[in-house]
Design a protein around this motif. Sequence first.
Motif, PDB file in Angstrom:
ATOM      1  N   ASP A  70      -0.427   6.824  10.618  1.00  0.00           N
ATOM      2  CA  ASP A  70      -0.081   6.550   9.158  1.00  0.00           C
ATOM      3  C   ASP A  70       0.730   5.437   9.226  1.00  0.00           C
ATOM      4  O   ASP A  70       1.192   4.606  10.184  1.00  0.00           O
ATOM      5  CB  ASP A  70       0.570   7.675   8.431  1.00  0.00           C
ATOM      6  CG  ASP A  70       1.817   8.279   9.309  1.00  0.00           C
ATOM      7  OD1 ASP A  70       2.117   7.483  10.002  1.00  0.00           O
ATOM      8  OD2 ASP A  70       1.941   9.292   9.173  1.00  0.00           O
ATOM      9  N   HIS A  71       1.430   4.919   7.981  1.00  0.00           N
ATOM     10  CA  HIS A  71       2.271   4.151   7.749  1.00  0.00           C
ATOM     11  C   HIS A  71       3.736   4.034   8.173  1.00  0.00           C
ATOM     12  O   HIS A  71       4.520   3.160   8.634  1.00  0.00           O
ATOM     13  CB  HIS A  71       2.543   3.769   6.131  1.00  0.00           C
ATOM     14  CG  HIS A  71       1.257   3.383   5.479  1.00  0.00           C
ATOM     15  ND1 HIS A  71       0.657   2.126   5.896  1.00  0.00           N
ATOM     16  CD2 HIS A  71       0.629   4.116   4.497  1.00  0.00           C
ATOM     17  CE1 HIS A  71      -0.341   2.093   4.909  1.00  0.00           C
ATOM     18  NE2 HIS A  71      -0.416   3.239   4.353  1.00  0.00           N
ATOM     19  N   ALA A  96       0.763  -1.253  -0.141  1.00  0.00           N
ATOM     20  CA  ALA A  96       0.121  -0.098   0.104  1.00  0.00           C
ATOM     21  C   ALA A  96       0.869   1.333  -0.083  1.00  0.00           C
ATOM     22  O   ALA A  96       0.727   2.322  -0.624  1.00  0.00           O
ATOM     23  CB  ALA A  96      -1.035   0.009   1.225  1.00  0.00           C
ATOM     24  N   SER A  97       1.843   1.511   0.802  1.00  0.00           N
ATOM     25  CA  SER A  97       2.919   2.396   0.800  1.00  0.00           C
ATOM     26  C   SER A  97       3.563   2.697  -0.629  1.00  0.00           C
ATOM     27  O   SER A  97       3.562   3.764  -0.987  1.00  0.00           O
ATOM     28  CB  SER A  97       4.159   2.165   1.946  1.00  0.00           C
ATOM     29  OG  SER A  97       3.409   2.105   3.384  1.00  0.00           O
ATOM     30  N   ASP A 142       2.193   6.263  -7.177  1.00  0.00           N
ATOM     31  CA  ASP A 142       1.112   7.009  -7.925  1.00  0.00           C
ATOM     32  C   ASP A 142       0.815   8.705  -7.546  1.00  0.00           C
ATOM     33  O   ASP A 142       0.607   9.127  -8.409  1.00  0.00           O
ATOM     34  CB  ASP A 142      -0.255   6.229  -7.406  1.00  0.00           C
ATOM     35  CG  ASP A 142      -0.435   4.935  -7.878  1.00  0.00           C
ATOM     36  OD1 ASP A 142       0.300   4.466  -8.877  1.00  0.00           O
ATOM     37  OD2 ASP A 142      -1.122   4.094  -7.485  1.00  0.00           O
ATOM     38  N   ASN A 143       1.350   8.942  -6.357  1.00  0.00           N
ATOM     39  CA  ASN A 143       1.340  10.300  -5.802  1.00  0.00           C
ATOM     40  C   ASN A 143       2.288  11.172  -5.532  1.00  0.00           C
ATOM     41  O   ASN A 143       2.181  12.228  -5.462  1.00  0.00           O
ATOM     42  CB  ASN A 143       0.142  10.183  -4.457  1.00  0.00           C
ATOM     43  CG  ASN A 143      -1.196   9.377  -4.823  1.00  0.00           C
ATOM     44  OD1 ASN A 143      -1.785   9.739  -5.956  1.00  0.00           O
ATOM     45  ND2 ASN A 143      -1.419   8.492  -3.776  1.00  0.00           N
ATOM     46  N   TYR A 144       3.334  10.647  -5.596  1.00  0.00           N
ATOM     47  CA  TYR A 144       4.628  11.491  -5.271  1.00  0.00           C
ATOM     48  C   TYR A 144       5.838  11.407  -5.894  1.00  0.00           C
ATOM     49  O   TYR A 144       6.488  12.390  -5.890  1.00  0.00           O
ATOM     50  CB  TYR A 144       5.142  11.164  -3.736  1.00  0.00           C
ATOM     51  CG  TYR A 144       3.755  11.163  -2.736  1.00  0.00           C
ATOM     52  CD1 TYR A 144       3.518  12.684  -2.089  1.00  0.00           C
ATOM     53  CD2 TYR A 144       3.043  10.145  -2.302  1.00  0.00           C
ATOM     54  CE1 TYR A 144       2.508  12.747  -1.430  1.00  0.00           C
ATOM     55  CE2 TYR A 144       2.215  10.369  -1.277  1.00  0.00           C
ATOM     56  CZ  TYR A 144       1.776  11.554  -0.851  1.00  0.00           C
ATOM     57  OH  TYR A 144       0.917  11.926   0.063  1.00  0.00           O
ATOM     58  N   THR A 164       2.339   1.280  -3.398  1.00  0.00           N
ATOM     59  CA  THR A 164       1.661   2.117  -4.493  1.00  0.00           C
ATOM     60  C   THR A 164       1.205   3.562  -4.085  1.00  0.00           C
ATOM     61  O   THR A 164       1.200   4.575  -5.189  1.00  0.00           O
ATOM     62  CB  THR A 164       0.016   1.360  -4.291  1.00  0.00           C
ATOM     63  OG1 THR A 164       0.385  -0.353  -4.585  1.00  0.00           O
ATOM     64  CG2 THR A 164      -0.956   2.073  -5.290  1.00  0.00           C
ATOM     65  N   ASP A 165       1.240   4.067  -3.073  1.00  0.00           N
ATOM     66  CA  ASP A 165       0.789   5.550  -2.690  1.00  0.00           C
ATOM     67  C   ASP A 165       1.920   6.393  -3.093  1.00  0.00           C
ATOM     68  O   ASP A 165       1.633   7.473  -3.780  1.00  0.00           O
ATOM     69  CB  ASP A 165       0.634   5.486  -1.204  1.00  0.00           C
ATOM     70  CG  ASP A 165       0.461   7.155  -0.797  1.00  0.00           C
ATOM     71  OD1 ASP A 165      -0.412   7.500  -1.480  1.00  0.00           O
ATOM     72  OD2 ASP A 165       1.012   7.419   0.322  1.00  0.00           O
TER      73      ASP A 165
END
Length: 370
Positions: A232-233, A74-75, A81-83, A77-78
């Motif tokens: 958070d993670h 999940a981390s 995709d976003n950073y 992918t985040d």
Amino acid sequence: MLKDERGFALPMVLIFATALTLLGITLLGVSLNQATRTMQQEKREQAFYIAKSGADAVASHIIERFNPITLDSASITDLNDNYLKDIPLGAGTFSATLTKDSSTDEVKILSVGEVDGVHNQTALTLAMDAPAETMTHAILSGNNISSTGSVAIYNNGNVAAKNKINSKPDIVLYGGEKEEDSSVDFPSPLPELDDSKWPVLEFRSGMTINKSGRYDSIEVAGNQEVHINVNDHRDIHLSFSNVVGKMAGTMNQGTLSFKVSGPGDGVVHLYMDRLDLSSLNIVNTDLRKVVLHVKSYMNLSGTSTMAGVLIFAPSVNYAEVKGSLVIQDGAMVVGDITNLTGSIKVHYNAQFANLIKATRRYVRHHWSGT
């Protein structure tokens, strides 16, 4: 004859002039071509160094904020995709993509730099700073286990000692095994937490903590509790040089409770050089992941209950234990257990026992072209 020669000279001049013009045009084309190639090469080199700097910056972010457990799918992918897309750097931009090898936990950072439409790339692989041994043990001792108190292990957890186990009465095992002279790999020592540049924060009972911090030595009087919010993670690292109870007679008294909760799945790391209390409780109803690191001395003389925790104290002699310690969903790695006259109960849970992996840090392993 002279007339004929004069007529011949003009075409020769024209041919020579044309040849020089064509040669000039060719040389100009070659020069422009060379200049273009040189400029392209310079941009490729710039793109390469941007890609390398970008990969190194992403590596620093991962090393500072994640471990092999919290850097989960999940981390990743985040981040992907976003950073990690089209990040400005120098004269260009870079984009990075993270992949993780599930068998080795190595992380590959593929970074692509771009300068004016020219691309180049490099890759940096991160690996763990030490092996993460699989823990099938509720209690793992690097030396001996010596007990005249009671030891009970639940949920198929094993008990192992690198040397001898002398326990009277005998250890009660619910499904697990007792291993003397064990050949199991003992976890590697941890690198020191470098908190020397962290400011020393004020510690007070009733406070809520949601980020890493350094609190130095504290003296616990009476009953004190602290709330830790995992949101958070990312890991939370809390550093305490010494956690000791207020002296009462010949013993340090005091009860400290950490109440751990929150929606995040990060790991809470509690670092203590010396732990000397009546009781240390880790109240963890949501079963967030907690690692209690103890470096040199550990003594709990009263009744302590901890949930969702790995006690990681591979260099500690857990000596003269007169109190009781109950670990719900967890495990214990300790250097030595001597003169246990109280009791230890461990409800083994592999998920928390294997938080050893969460004690490891990523380091830069090697660079490659792809």
